[in-house]
Motif scaffolding. Structure first.
Motif, PDB file in Angstrom:
ATOM      1  N   PHE A  75       1.147  -1.333   0.374  1.00 23.07           N
ATOM      2  CA  PHE A  75       0.360  -0.179   0.119  1.00 23.07           C
ATOM      3  C   PHE A  75       0.514   1.498   0.054  1.00 23.07           C
ATOM      4  CE2 PHE A  75      -3.453  -2.571   2.079  1.00 23.07           C
ATOM      5  CZ  PHE A  75      -3.916  -2.614   0.883  1.00 23.07           C
ATOM      6  N   ALA A  76       1.951   1.207   0.841  1.00 19.60           N
ATOM      7  CA  ALA A  76       2.966   2.482   0.710  1.00 19.60           C
ATOM      8  C   ALA A  76       3.578   3.068  -0.223  1.00 19.60           C
ATOM      9  CB  ALA A  76       3.390   2.345   1.595  1.00 19.60           C
ATOM     10  N   LEU A  77       4.045   1.645  -1.501  1.00 23.26           N
ATOM     11  CA  LEU A  77       4.199   1.824  -2.581  1.00 23.26           C
ATOM     12  C   LEU A  77       3.525   2.218  -2.751  1.00 23.26           C
ATOM     13  CD1 LEU A  77       7.406  -1.643  -2.432  1.00 23.26           C
ATOM     14  CD2 LEU A  77       7.774   1.053  -2.349  1.00 23.26           C
ATOM     15  N   ALA A  78       2.346   2.305  -3.666  1.00 24.94           N
ATOM     16  CA  ALA A  78       1.227   1.721  -5.125  1.00 24.94           C
ATOM     17  C   ALA A  78       1.128   3.419  -4.009  1.00 24.94           C
ATOM     18  CB  ALA A  78       0.327   1.165  -4.356  1.00 24.94           C
ATOM     19  N   PHE A  79       0.847   3.959  -2.897  1.00 26.72           N
ATOM     20  CA  PHE A  79       0.524   4.998  -2.241  1.00 26.72           C
ATOM     21  C   PHE A  79       1.276   6.647  -2.938  1.00 26.72           C
ATOM     22  CE2 PHE A  79       0.284   8.686   0.425  1.00 26.72           C
ATOM     23  CZ  PHE A  79      -1.055   9.128   0.195  1.00 26.72           C
ATOM     24  N   CYS A  80       2.442   5.876  -2.920  1.00 30.26           N
ATOM     25  CA  CYS A  80       3.753   6.380  -3.736  1.00 30.26           C
ATOM     26  C   CYS A  80       4.014   6.515  -4.684  1.00 30.26           C
ATOM     27  CB  CYS A  80       4.692   5.884  -2.631  1.00 30.26           C
ATOM     28  SG  CYS A  80       5.403   6.694  -1.310  1.00 30.26           S
ATOM     29  N   GLY A  81       3.345   6.397  -5.860  1.00 28.95           N
ATOM     30  CA  GLY A  81       3.409   6.496  -7.347  1.00 28.95           C
ATOM     31  C   GLY A  81       4.214   5.271  -7.952  1.00 28.95           C
ATOM     32  N   ASN A  83       5.379   2.109 -10.001  1.00 26.23           N
ATOM     33  CA  ASN A  83       5.011   0.878 -10.908  1.00 26.23           C
ATOM     34  C   ASN A  83       4.416  -0.444 -10.178  1.00 26.23           C
ATOM     35  OD1 ASN A  83       4.572  -0.592 -12.862  1.00 26.23           O
ATOM     36  ND2 ASN A  83       6.627  -0.088 -14.510  1.00 26.23           N
ATOM     37  N   VAL A  84       3.696  -0.948 -10.838  1.00 26.45           N
ATOM     38  CA  VAL A  84       3.241  -2.395 -10.098  1.00 26.45           C
ATOM     39  C   VAL A  84       3.649  -3.545  -9.862  1.00 26.45           C
ATOM     40  CG1 VAL A  84       1.520  -4.243 -10.530  1.00 26.45           C
ATOM     41  CG2 VAL A  84       0.628  -1.941 -11.371  1.00 26.45           C
ATOM     42  N   ILE A  85       4.573  -3.479 -10.462  1.00 27.26           N
ATOM     43  CA  ILE A  85       6.310  -4.403 -10.428  1.00 27.26           C
ATOM     44  C   ILE A  85       6.862  -3.858  -9.387  1.00 27.26           C
ATOM     45  CG2 ILE A  85       8.561  -4.983 -12.152  1.00 27.26           C
ATOM     46  CD1 ILE A  85       5.885  -6.422 -13.404  1.00 27.26           C
ATOM     47  N   ILE A  86       7.122  -3.149  -9.480  1.00 27.92           N
ATOM     48  CA  ILE A  86       8.141  -2.027  -7.971  1.00 27.92           C
ATOM     49  C   ILE A  86       7.140  -2.251  -6.748  1.00 27.92           C
ATOM     50  CG2 ILE A  86       8.908  -0.206  -7.060  1.00 27.92           C
ATOM     51  CD1 ILE A  86      10.282  -0.944  -9.634  1.00 27.92           C
ATOM     52  N   VAL A  87       5.201  -1.743  -6.568  1.00 27.87           N
ATOM     53  CA  VAL A  87       5.168  -3.268  -5.581  1.00 27.87           C
ATOM     54  C   VAL A  87       5.665  -3.658  -5.426  1.00 27.87           C
ATOM     55  CG1 VAL A  87       2.871  -2.805  -4.695  1.00 27.87           C
ATOM     56  CG2 VAL A  87       3.472  -0.693  -6.211  1.00 27.87           C
ATOM     57  N   VAL A  88       5.020  -4.978  -6.217  1.00 22.64           N
ATOM     58  CA  VAL A  88       5.325  -6.051  -5.787  1.00 22.64           C
ATOM     59  C   VAL A  88       6.242  -6.996  -5.406  1.00 22.64           C
ATOM     60  CG1 VAL A  88       5.232  -8.689  -7.223  1.00 22.64           C
ATOM     61  CG2 VAL A  88       3.066  -7.059  -7.598  1.00 22.64           C
ATOM     62  N   LEU A  89       7.521  -5.814  -6.706  1.00 27.54           N
ATOM     63  CA  LEU A  89       8.766  -6.656  -6.119  1.00 27.54           C
ATOM     64  C   LEU A  89       9.218  -6.180  -4.473  1.00 27.54           C
ATOM     65  CD1 LEU A  89      10.219  -6.112  -8.891  1.00 27.54           C
ATOM     66  CD2 LEU A  89       9.949  -8.844  -8.298  1.00 27.54           C
ATOM     67  N   GLY A  90       8.438  -4.975  -4.193  1.00 27.50           N
ATOM     68  CA  GLY A  90       8.837  -4.572  -2.944  1.00 27.50           C
ATOM     69  C   GLY A  90       8.121  -5.003  -1.882  1.00 27.50           C
ATOM     70  N   ALA A  91       6.846  -5.074  -1.923  1.00 23.36           N
ATOM     71  CA  ALA A  91       6.494  -5.819  -1.011  1.00 23.36           C
ATOM     72  C   ALA A  91       7.484  -7.557  -0.766  1.00 23.36           C
ATOM     73  CB  ALA A  91       5.172  -6.345  -0.966  1.00 23.36           C
ATOM     74  N   ILE A  92       7.811  -8.130  -2.103  1.00 25.24           N
ATOM     75  CA  ILE A  92       8.350  -9.323  -1.719  1.00 25.24           C
ATOM     76  C   ILE A  92       9.767  -8.889  -0.388  1.00 25.24           C
ATOM     77  CG2 ILE A  92       9.985 -11.377  -3.068  1.00 25.24           C
ATOM     78  CD1 ILE A  92       7.552 -11.297  -5.200  1.00 25.24           C
ATOM     79  N   ALA A  93      10.112  -7.667  -1.407  1.00 26.31           N
ATOM     80  CA  ALA A  93      11.301  -7.099  -0.339  1.00 26.31           C
ATOM     81  C   ALA A  93      11.428  -7.252   1.214  1.00 26.31           C
ATOM     82  CB  ALA A  93      12.008  -6.355  -0.771  1.00 26.31           C
ATOM     83  N   ILE A  94      10.919  -6.698   1.062  1.00 22.29           N
ATOM     84  CA  ILE A  94      10.342  -6.382   2.779  1.00 22.29           C
ATOM     85  C   ILE A  94       9.169  -7.167   3.578  1.00 22.29           C
ATOM     86  CG2 ILE A  94       8.365  -5.477   3.835  1.00 22.29           C
ATOM     87  CD1 ILE A  94      10.220  -3.406   3.363  1.00 22.29           C
ATOM     88  N   LEU A  95       8.776  -8.474   2.987  1.00 23.97           N
ATOM     89  CA  LEU A  95       8.813  -9.788   3.656  1.00 23.97           C
ATOM     90  C   LEU A  95       9.563 -10.729   3.804  1.00 23.97           C
ATOM     91  CD1 LEU A  95       5.073 -10.451   2.067  1.00 23.97           C
ATOM     92  CD2 LEU A  95       5.500 -10.021   4.614  1.00 23.97           C
ATOM     93  N   SER A  96      10.413 -10.937   2.580  1.00 23.06           N
ATOM     94  CA  SER A  96      12.291 -11.689   2.635  1.00 23.06           C
ATOM     95  C   SER A  96      12.694 -10.473   3.811  1.00 23.06           C
ATOM     96  CB  SER A  96      12.529 -11.289   1.759  1.00 23.06           C
ATOM     97  OG  SER A  96      12.298 -12.224   0.152  1.00 23.06           O
ATOM     98  N   ALA A  97      13.374  -9.570   4.111  1.00 22.90           N
ATOM     99  CA  ALA A  97      13.787  -8.698   5.303  1.00 22.90           C
ATOM    100  C   ALA A  97      13.322  -8.751   6.646  1.00 22.90           C
ATOM    101  CB  ALA A  97      13.402  -7.012   4.968  1.00 22.90           C
ATOM    102  N   TYR A  98      11.987  -9.223   7.296  1.00 19.34           N
ATOM    103  CA  TYR A  98      11.219  -9.712   7.799  1.00 19.34           C
ATOM    104  C   TYR A  98      11.084 -10.978   8.251  1.00 19.34           C
ATOM    105  CZ  TYR A  98       6.802 -10.508  10.781  1.00 19.34           C
ATOM    106  OH  TYR A  98       5.983 -10.702  11.695  1.00 19.34           O
TER     107      TYR A  98
END
Length: 102
Positions: A75-81, A83-98
């Motif tokens: 949601f945060a990445l999408a709110f910042c505008g 791209n969909v690919i960046i949103v998906v990859l960013g969420a994957i990266a955050i969950l990997s770090a988590y």
């Protein structure tokens, strides 16, 4: 292949093709009202949300925070505008770090 299997595949092809073809045939050359254009433009986002939202709660058994962290990141990445690919990859990266941190 069995004759019944071929008939089933042909039936699924027709059922899939007809709903996609009808709007092109019925609305070719017709101008839709602005309200209807807005509704149709937002349908993919509504469907995507309806498909993804239940998975937030069921993504990892016993750890609801896992789904909430991924959803918050997306949601945060999408709110910042982003791209969909960046949103998906960013969420994957955050969950990997988590996953590595917990």
């Amino acid at each position: 292949m069995d004759k019944m299997m071929l008939l089933m595949i042909a039936g699924m092809a027709v059922v899939t093709y007809v709903p996609r073809m009808l709007p092109f045939v019925m609305f070719s050359g017709a101008e839709l009202p602005p309200f209807m254009k807005g509704v149709l433009n937002n349908v993919p986002y509504a469907v995507l949300g309806a498909l993804i939202f239940p998975s937030i709660f069921l993504i990892k058994e016993g750890d609801l925070l896992f789904g909430f962290v991924g959803a918050a990141a997306a949601f945060a990445l999408a709110f910042c505008g982003a791209n969909v690919i960046i949103v998906v990859l960013g969420a994957i990266a955050i969950l990997s770090a988590y996953t590595f941190l917990v």
